[in-house]
Structures are given as C-alpha cells and as structure tokens.
Design a protein around this motif. Structure first.
Motif, PDB file in Angstrom:
ATOM      1  N   ALA A  26       4.880 -20.025   9.481  1.00 35.38           N
ATOM      2  CA  ALA A  26       4.005 -19.324  10.424  1.00 35.38           C
ATOM      3  C   ALA A  26       2.545 -19.492  10.002  1.00 35.38           C
ATOM      4  O   ALA A  26       2.237 -19.723   8.843  1.00 35.38           O
ATOM      5  N   ILE A  27       1.644 -19.374  10.981  1.00 38.23           N
ATOM      6  CA  ILE A  27       0.204 -19.427  10.722  1.00 38.23           C
ATOM      7  C   ILE A  27      -0.316 -17.988  10.725  1.00 38.23           C
ATOM      8  O   ILE A  27      -0.297 -17.312  11.750  1.00 38.23           O
ATOM      9  N   PHE A  28      -0.789 -17.531   9.567  1.00 40.08           N
ATOM     10  CA  PHE A  28      -1.172 -16.128   9.447  1.00 40.08           C
ATOM     11  C   PHE A  28      -2.207 -15.955   8.346  1.00 40.08           C
ATOM     12  O   PHE A  28      -2.477 -16.864   7.556  1.00 40.08           O
ATOM     13  N   THR A  29      -2.786 -14.752   8.309  1.00 37.74           N
ATOM     14  CA  THR A  29      -3.698 -14.349   7.242  1.00 37.74           C
ATOM     15  C   THR A  29      -3.375 -12.916   6.860  1.00 37.74           C
ATOM     16  O   THR A  29      -3.173 -12.067   7.737  1.00 37.74           O
ATOM     17  N   THR A  30      -3.328 -12.647   5.563  1.00 38.05           N
ATOM     18  CA  THR A  30      -3.052 -11.298   5.057  1.00 38.05           C
ATOM     19  C   THR A  30      -4.203 -10.831   4.177  1.00 38.05           C
ATOM     20  O   THR A  30      -4.641 -11.559   3.279  1.00 38.05           O
ATOM     21  N   LEU A  31      -4.695  -9.638   4.453  1.00 36.78           N
ATOM     22  CA  LEU A  31      -5.731  -9.000   3.637  1.00 36.78           C
ATOM     23  C   LEU A  31      -5.175  -7.702   3.055  1.00 36.78           C
ATOM     24  O   LEU A  31      -4.436  -6.986   3.742  1.00 36.78           O
ATOM     25  N   VAL A  32      -5.534  -7.422   1.818  1.00 40.41           N
ATOM     26  CA  VAL A  32      -5.040  -6.231   1.130  1.00 40.41           C
ATOM     27  C   VAL A  32      -6.223  -5.439   0.601  1.00 40.41           C
ATOM     28  O   VAL A  32      -7.173  -6.010   0.053  1.00 40.41           O
ATOM     29  N   GLU A  33      -6.166  -4.126   0.758  1.00 37.94           N
ATOM     30  CA  GLU A  33      -7.223  -3.244   0.276  1.00 37.94           C
ATOM     31  C   GLU A  33      -6.576  -2.060  -0.457  1.00 37.94           C
ATOM     32  O   GLU A  33      -5.705  -1.374   0.088  1.00 37.94           O
ATOM     33  N   ASP A  34      -6.980  -1.843  -1.699  1.00 37.79           N
ATOM     34  CA  ASP A  34      -6.544  -0.675  -2.458  1.00 37.79           C
ATOM     35  C   ASP A  34      -7.621   0.399  -2.337  1.00 37.79           C
ATOM     36  O   ASP A  34      -8.788   0.157  -2.654  1.00 37.79           O
ATOM     37  N   VAL A  35      -7.206   1.579  -1.882  1.00 37.69           N
ATOM     38  CA  VAL A  35      -8.166   2.662  -1.658  1.00 37.69           C
ATOM     39  C   VAL A  35      -7.682   3.922  -2.371  1.00 37.69           C
ATOM     40  O   VAL A  35      -6.501   4.066  -2.708  1.00 37.69           O
ATOM     41  N   GLN A  36      -8.603   4.832  -2.573  1.00 39.90           N
ATOM     42  CA  GLN A  36      -8.278   6.128  -3.170  1.00 39.90           C
ATOM     43  C   GLN A  36      -8.882   7.222  -2.331  1.00 39.90           C
ATOM     44  O   GLN A  36     -10.089   7.204  -2.036  1.00 39.90           O
ATOM     45  N   ILE A  37      -8.061   8.170  -1.943  1.00 33.49           N
ATOM     46  CA  ILE A  37      -8.507   9.312  -1.145  1.00 33.49           C
ATOM     47  C   ILE A  37      -8.673  10.505  -2.083  1.00 33.49           C
ATOM     48  O   ILE A  37      -7.753  10.871  -2.819  1.00 33.49           O
TER      49      ILE A  37
END
Length: 231
Positions: free
Chosen positions: A215-226
């Motif tokens: 498949a043609i795709f893009t994945t972005l990941v973000e680690d956050v703290q609340i």
C-alpha cells in the motif's frame, strides 16, 4: 569501310542515389532515438512529479489527523466514547476515522472503510486517514508545576494516511490493515517495579501490514503528555 560511333551519357547523380538513402535512414534512426529518449525522460519527470504530489498529500493528511487530536479538549474527550477515553486505561488503544467532508472535521469511532465515501478526507475520495490514541502510562508524580494533585498522562497518537487507488493492496486488505494496532509497543515491568515499553515483534501494526501488502501510505507518530490540575 564504315564506322559507327556510340555515345554514352553518364548521369553524375547515378552513384548518389544510394548514398542519399543511407543518409536519410541514418537521420531517421537518430530522430527515433531522440524521440524515444525524450519520451522516457518525460515519463520519468511525470513519475517524479506524481510521487512528489502523492508524498505531500499523504503527509498533509497524516499531519491533519495529529493536528486535530492535539486540539481536542482533554476534559471533554476523556470520557467513555471520547477520543481521549484511553487516558485512564494504560495500554489501551482507540482508533478513529478522520473525516473532513462536513462543515467541521470529525472522528468516527472504528476503522476507515474504502467502500464508504464519507470516510475519505475530501470530495475526490483519494485519501483515508486513520488515527489511533494509546495510553502508555499514568504517572501521579507531576513533572510540571508543584501541585501534588496534578495528574500526568502520556499518550501515543498515530495518524496513518493511505491512498487506496495507488499501490498493489486491495481495498479489503487496506481496511483489514487499518483495523490492526497503530502502535506495537507493550509494557514490561522490571524487578524493581518500574515500567518500561518495548516493541513486541508478535504484534503486527497497521503500518507493517500496509508495507507488506504494497500500500501507499504515510504514518506520523506523536508522543504527548497531558497535565491536569485536579483541584
């Protein structure tokens, strides 16, 4: 005694007819080679331009998913059914389909379906954006401020944008891949009781499935703290 005289007229161009044919053929060959080269160069430039457009479109769609998640109100969404309901359940991951066809962006709980036009990001029905929210830990020791009643919650947000019309993966395969976890990390505990996180090779993530199936795709990941003040 009589004599007969015969005259022969030799055309000066007689030997040149064959040479002209050879020259014309050489010119045709050169023009053909140049034409084929120009066509290949044009196709290569078109492929480069298409790949650039696809890459930009996928990145922007993935980024839109993360941007929307980051703007959510934790107090309103950290309820059952909310996009941040995972904050009180370590290790749990919720998935949503990012929709932008309406007046305002919205999240549909569950998996994006290539067969549902409303699940696409735009009227062109080109990009699906699946977002995942996973709670990695709950830490009652605050890192910001001095209020001991603060509650810190760490989340991993993943956004995957895929183009069903490109690549070799079928729409059914894409839907099945998007139903897999967005994050493949699991929690482990050391002898002293501290928790650590590692990638579990037994867990197949959505990105791994999409890659395997072409498949043609893009994945972005973000680690956050609340960080919230409870009083």
């Amino acid at each position: 005694m009589s004599f007969r005289t015969e005259e022969y007229i030799r055309s000066p161009g007689g030997k040149q007819r064959g040479a002209t044919l050879i020259v014309v053929m050489l010119v045709l060959v050169v023009l053909t080679v140049l034409g084929v080269s120009a066509m290949r160069m044009g196709l290569s430039n078109l492929n480069v331009a298409t790949n650039s457009q696809v890459g930009n479109l996928l990145y922007q769609s993935s980024d839109a998913g993360l941007y929307y998640l980051m703007r959510l109100d934790p107090l309103k969404e950290a309820v059952p059914g909310g996009a941040l309901a995972v904050v009180n359940l370590p290790g749990r991951e919720d998935m949503f389909c990012m929709r932008m066809k309406g007046a305002t962006p919205s999240l549909k709980a569950g998996v994006c379906d290539p067969a549902v036009t409303d699940d696409f990001m735009s009227g062109r029905n080109a990009v699906l954006t699946q977002v995942y929210v996973k709670s990695s830990q709950i830490d009652t020791a605050p890192t910001l401020g001095n209020d001991l009643d603060n509650l810190n919650q760490s989340l991993t947000m993943t956004s995957t944008a895929v183009l069903p019309a490109f690549g070799s993966a079928t729409t059914a395969t894409i839907k099945g891949c998007l139903a897999l976890p967005g994050d493949d990390t699991v929690a482990g505990k050391l002898a002293n009781g501290s928790i650590y996180y590692y990638e579990d090779p037994a867990v197949v993530s959505a990105s791994e499935c999409l890659t395997t199936n072409g498949a043609i795709f893009t994945t972005l990941v973000e680690d956050v703290q609340i960080v919230r003040e409870l009083k």
